[in-house]
Design an enzyme around this catalytic site. Structure first.
Site, PDB file in Angstrom:
ATOM      1  CB  SER A 129      38.586  37.368  47.998  1.00 34.63           C
ATOM      2  OG  SER A 129      38.257  36.412  48.879  1.00 34.63           O
TER       3      SER A 129
ATOM      4  CG  ASP B 262      53.667  32.173  50.301  1.00 35.22           C
ATOM      5  OD1 ASP B 262      54.017  33.117  50.019  1.00 35.22           O
ATOM      6  OD2 ASP B 262      52.671  32.296  51.166  1.00 35.22           O
TER       7      ASP B 262
ATOM      8  CE  LYS C  85      36.273  40.194  51.169  1.00 30.47           C
ATOM      9  NZ  LYS C  85      36.338  38.876  51.583  1.00 30.47           N
TER      10      LYS C  85
END
Length: 545
Positions: A286, A297, A311
């Protein structure tokens, strides 16, 4: 004219579908009410209406994803603790051992610790209620309560003949987001982030600034291993410490447009240059995945460890009547490369299997800021993967049968102090004492080879070949017995690591347990190597192109 007519058809179709949906809901509720009423009137025994209703709701929600759940009034405090990190209680981790729940670790500075309760104490009663046969959840409910209220707890302790009675005043217990931070001798900072409850970002920022002011940091390691997540805002604000203002960290998409949102960095960063390594594993989920995934990224730091949990679902807690709540999955979240990290599509398969976790099947391809290829659908795959050795059956069984905890209780009773957490070691003498203790406790276990041989013997007997193969089976049993006798030597590394952490926690609590784990932490030492090797660090992040 044609566009107007098409728009009319689309609106009419939408209204028709909505009407059909409302009819199905009304029909289903009517059937449910009738069934419930008839059961209550005609079933042979008395029924517990509340319990039956909870079972029905749970069964319905079980058809969806694992995170959409009904929260009874009695469970609201537990869910509040998950988001705030706070609860009213005595401040202690507990474990079940035999018929009784034991204190596993008191939180330093909280009522259990201040009252003198120690790890290993067996809880005999709470406010006069016998706790024999009660599980950890039942005992936890007795220990928790409004801050300022008192409770009487009776425990038995290793080495003490008579039970010990303690009176404690409950306090608001706040579980630390950061159980430990510090700087190693190589000038690399380390922050263990255990959860993302309120103020997690502020606490991490404070720890980071303190280390920067005291030391010329060469790099920073943020440990998210085992961190199951928490508040989305805290994750975004933590990323903001290391990336510029107004960067999109995560966005959500749901069925309803009001669930669609973008979460950007709002402040000027603290440091956009310091080499950064994020440690993750299968327990990182999460909010942990938002931090690790967005840092990956942006090519802001190196992700190291094992693939994360996966998740990518967002939940809202909705207030229901009679002081109940429902936690509903309302959207999926997406990180800067536009990938969703959700491991599995629960609308098709709500059970997460071992196969799905281990799968290397590639999802849709995306790219990071520097053009590195990443994939969707399997959590966050680390830039540097470290395979973890499977723990031996012997070590697992020693843990499951509380041998480490029981020996630590004995050791703590016999030794009033030990070396510091970073220097305490299990030498040959102490290791042999542990082996002798385990044997005295009557510890037995069946390893994998023995299990397979036992299955073979059953098959041989079933097929009537026991006489023909008896000599071969006897020989295998003797050879396996010889090999098993050496299991404590073969598993020594794992056993020593577990035993050292268990003993150290008796003296130095959670911080000490973290510090002593550094000795054998392969991932931590690989993080050191990456930070100190600038060329390799930049190469991993695609900066040398």
């Amino acid at each position: 004219m044609k566009k107007t007519f098409l728009a009319f058809l689309l609106m009419a179709a939408t209204m028709t579908f909505a009407q059909q949906d409302n009819f199905e809901i009304s029909k289903s509720l009517s059937i449910y009410n009738n069934v419930f009423r008839e059961l209550n009137m005609n079933y042979v025994d008395e029924i517990d209406a509340s319990e039956l209703n909870t079972v029905a709701i749970d069964a319905m929600l079980d058809q969806l994803d694992p995170y959409t759940v009904f929260i009874k009034e009695s469970e609201i405090e537990d869910y509040r603790m998950m988001t705030t990190g706070e609860y009213g209680g005595i401040g202690a981790i507990i474990r079940l051992e035999g018929d009784y729940v034991h204190i596993s670790e008191p939180y330093e500075g909280f009522p259990a610790h201040k009252a003198g309760l120690i790890a290993g104490d067996k809880i005999l009663s709470i406010n006069g209620i016998d706790t024999k046969g009660k599980n950890t959840q039942e005992v936890s409910e007795l220990l928790k309560g409004q801050a300022g209220t008192t409770l009487e707890i009776v425990v038995s302790r290793y080495g003490e003949k008579n039970p010990i009675t303690k009176t404690l005043t409950r306090e608001k217990v706040k579980i630390d987001n950061i159980p430990y931070y510090g700087v190693f001798d190589n000038n690399i900072g380390y922050i263990a982030l255990g959860q993302f409850t309120k103020n997690a970002a502020t606490e991490l920022k404070t720890a980071f600034l303190e280390m920067k002011q005291q030391t010329d940091l060469k790099g920073l390691i943020i440990d998210l291993r085992g961190n199951g997540g928490g508040l989305l805002k805290e994750a975004v604000d933590i990323v903001n410490i290391f990336v510029p203002k107004d960067k999109l960290v995560v966005y959500t998409k749901g069925k309803n447009v009001q669930q669609n949102s973008q979460h950007r960095t709002e402040f000027e960063p603290i440091d956009t240059e310091i080499p950064l390594v994020i440690l993750v594993n299968g327990g990182s989920a999460s909010a942990s995945e938002i931090v690790a995934g967005s840092i990956q990224d942006f090519d802001r730091g190196v992700i190291l460890g094992q693939r994360t949990f996966g998740k990518g679902l967002v939940q809202n807690i909705l207030q229901m009547n009679y002081n109940t709540q429902i936690k509903v999955t309302v959207a999926k979240y997406y990180i800067p490369s536009n990938r969703c990290i959700q491991e599995i599509d629960y609308s098709k398969n709500k059970k997460k299997t071992t196969d799905s976790i281990a799968s290397d099947t590639l999802g849709q391809r995306f790219t990071t800021a520097n053009g590195r290829v990443v994939y969707e659908g399997h959590g966050i795959k680390p830039d540097v993967e470290i395979k973890i050795d499977q723990m031996s059956i012997l070590t697992i069984m020693l843990y499951n049968k509380d041998m480490f905890a029981k020996f630590a209780d004995k050791f703590f009773y016999e030794h009033k102090k030990i070396a510091s957490a970073d220097k305490f070691a299990i030498d040959d003498k102490l290791y042999q004492e542990f082996i002798d203790f385990v044997k005295e406790q009557g510890f037995t276990y069946t390893n994998e080879s023995e299990r397979i041989l036992n299955e073979l013997k059953k098959t041989v007997n079933r097929e009537g070949n026991e006489t023909m193969l008896s000599d071969e089976i006897d020989l295998m049993e003797k050879e396996l017995a010889k090999a098993k006798a050496d299991d404590f030597n073969k598993s020594r590394k794992d056993i020593v690591e577990m035993l050292r952490m268990e003993i150290v926690s008796r003296y130095y609590f959670q911080k000490g347990k973290i510090v002593t784990s550094f000795t054998d932490d392969e991932e931590l030492h690989e993080a050191f190597n990456i930070i100190l090797d600038t060329e390799r660090y930049n190469e991993i992040l695609g900066r040398n192109k």
